[in-house]
Write an enzyme that holds these catalytic residues in place. Structure first.
Site, PDB file in Angstrom:
ATOM      1  N   ASN A  36       0.875  -1.233  -0.070  1.00  0.00           N
ATOM      2  CA  ASN A  36      -0.052   0.112  -0.011  1.00  0.00           C
ATOM      3  C   ASN A  36       0.872   1.245   0.058  1.00  0.00           C
ATOM      4  OD1 ASN A  36      -2.403  -1.537   0.223  1.00  0.00           O
ATOM      5  ND2 ASN A  36      -2.175  -1.857   2.446  1.00  0.00           N
ATOM      6  N   GLU A 169     -16.175   2.841   4.000  1.00  0.00           N
ATOM      7  CA  GLU A 169     -14.942   3.057   3.650  1.00  0.00           C
ATOM      8  C   GLU A 169     -15.149   4.114   2.372  1.00  0.00           C
ATOM      9  OE1 GLU A 169     -11.882   0.036   3.135  1.00  0.00           O
ATOM     10  OE2 GLU A 169     -13.102  -1.097   3.910  1.00  0.00           O
ATOM     11  N   ASP A 198     -13.742   5.748   6.527  1.00  0.00           N
ATOM     12  CA  ASP A 198     -12.421   5.316   6.472  1.00  0.00           C
ATOM     13  C   ASP A 198     -11.938   5.663   5.305  1.00  0.00           C
ATOM     14  OD1 ASP A 198     -10.018   3.757   6.669  1.00  0.00           O
ATOM     15  OD2 ASP A 198     -11.015   1.728   7.180  1.00  0.00           O
ATOM     16  N   HIS A 201      -7.244   4.032   2.270  1.00  0.00           N
ATOM     17  CA  HIS A 201      -6.730   3.996   0.684  1.00  0.00           C
ATOM     18  C   HIS A 201      -6.965   5.174  -0.088  1.00  0.00           C
ATOM     19  CE1 HIS A 201      -5.809  -0.364   1.435  1.00  0.00           C
ATOM     20  NE2 HIS A 201      -6.706  -0.330   2.163  1.00  0.00           N
TER      21      HIS A 201
END
Length: 379
Positions: A36, A169, A198, A201
């Site tokens: 990531n 998310e 969230d 990413h």
């Protein structure tokens, strides 16, 4: 000892092995198509130099205590002040990991008598927090605003009188797809609800200056966001941003924050420097978005796969054994791509999770696609 104490654990492990679900740890090897570290900050010179300078001026490695005791370092407070300003929130709190931060939010903030509506594909840390928390929780179909509203209506019809919390998310880690945040925020507004987003990413990759996909909504009284520091920011830990009242409440009532040793002050230094890099080095995001577009075209043209449009590209195979065989073959050719199996993803959707970062370039992506096509063609 005759082994009877461990028998049931051995039996579980043997059962996982029979289903091709036994997990083992493996070292890093090959080109990075699995991490990531989207912006390539983890090994960047600037981040390393910031940490080295902090060590040289006497910043301790460990916090040595909880934030409420002697563990509250100037580096923590400086990071939180910069993060609140960067993300446009009243206040920020630094946690040791994104998992702990999500778990903490959903166990501490929704109260007894409240309702938590959770996206069914939200991260495991959110599911664990929902199960351990005091509020009733309901799962809603993935990215389905109508399903979330139906859950709220059912709860109200059953006599639910408390506050409503919605947890999603912004960019999902296994499918690489985006939440319809504007619609979810509108839903929260209609029901005077809170929404937890969230941004794990999305932080660093999407939104103005990498502020995330919920950047337009931060600073509102009903928005709490989580920004992990261990993905695009290249460090570790997580920042919770939101209204000052809710952050103050977490300091007073959130057990994982109160009783855990504080994160390393050096990680606070690294995360703070990474936030500065997001503003100072916008070309990193530009190059990553170019990688995403290039890989998407390659997948569509060579594999007939519809690209996700994000830096996370799932390649669904379905069968567990076939998925792990393909992943192993790609790793043997020098491409670090991992197979993802249930229970991390739903049954029948085992997949390769192709992660795009600045640790690879167009030539690497083309070579990986060539290898993928060849491996898939083999029996």
């Amino acid at each position: 000892m005759n082994g009877e104490l461990l028998a049931r654990y051995d039996a579980t492990l043997q059962g996982l092995a029979r289903k091709d679900r036994l997990r083992t740890l493996s070292p890093r090897a090959g080109l990075d198509f699995s991490s990531n570290d989207y912006l390539g900050l983890a090994a960047s010179r600037r981040l390393g130099e910031a940490v080295a300078a902090a060590i040289a001026r006497g910043t301790p490695v460990g916090a040595t205590g909880s934030r409420l005791l002697r563990g509250n370092a100037p580096e923590h407070e400086a990071l939180e002040a910069d993060a609140a300003a960067f993300f446009g929130a009243d206040r920020a709190l630094f946690f040791g990991s994104g998992y702990i931060a999500n778990f903490s939010l959903l166990t501490a903030l929704p109260q007894k008598g409240d309702l938590l509506v959770l996206d069914e594909l939200a991260h495991a840390s959110m599911h664990e927090g929902a199960q351990a928390g005091r509020a009733r929780f309901m799962l809603a179909a993935h990215n389905d605003v109508d399903a979330a509203e139906d859950a709220i209506a059912r709860w109200r019809a059953e006599g639910g009188m408390g506050r409503i919390w919605i947890a999603v998310e912004s960019l999902y880690s296994m499918d690489g797809d985006y939440a319809p945040l504007e619609s979810f925020v509108a839903l929260a507004d209609r029901h005077e609800a809170f929404i937890v987003v969230d941004e794990a990413h999305a932080t660093g990759v999407w939104g103005p200056d990498g502020r995330g996909l919920a950047a337009a909504f931060e600073g509102r009284d009903n928005i709490v966001a989580l920004h992990t520091c261990g993905k695009a920011l290249g460090a570790s830990g997580a920042l919770v941003t939101g209204p000052r009242t809710l952050c103050d409440y977490l300091v007073n009532r959130c057990r994982p924050f109160i009783y855990a040793t504080a994160p390393s002050p050096l990680m606070a230094v690294a995360a703070r420097e990474a936030l500065a890099m997001l503003s100072d080095e916008p070309m990193r995001r530009v190059r990553l978005h170019e990688n995403v577009a290039f890989a998407g075209r390659q997948l569509a043209e060579r594999c007939g796969v519809t690209p996700s449009g994000s830096q996370i590209q799932p390649f669904i195979i379905g069968d567990v054994r076939r998925t792990m065989t393909v992943a192993a073959a790609l790793q043997a050719r020098g491409f670090d791509i991992r197979g993802i199996r249930p229970p991390t993803v739903p049954e029948g959707t085992s997949r390769l999770r192709i992660s795009l970062t600045l640790n690879v370039d167009d030539a690497d992506i083309s070579a990986m696609m060539e290898a993928l096509v060849e491996v898939l063609a083999s029996p």
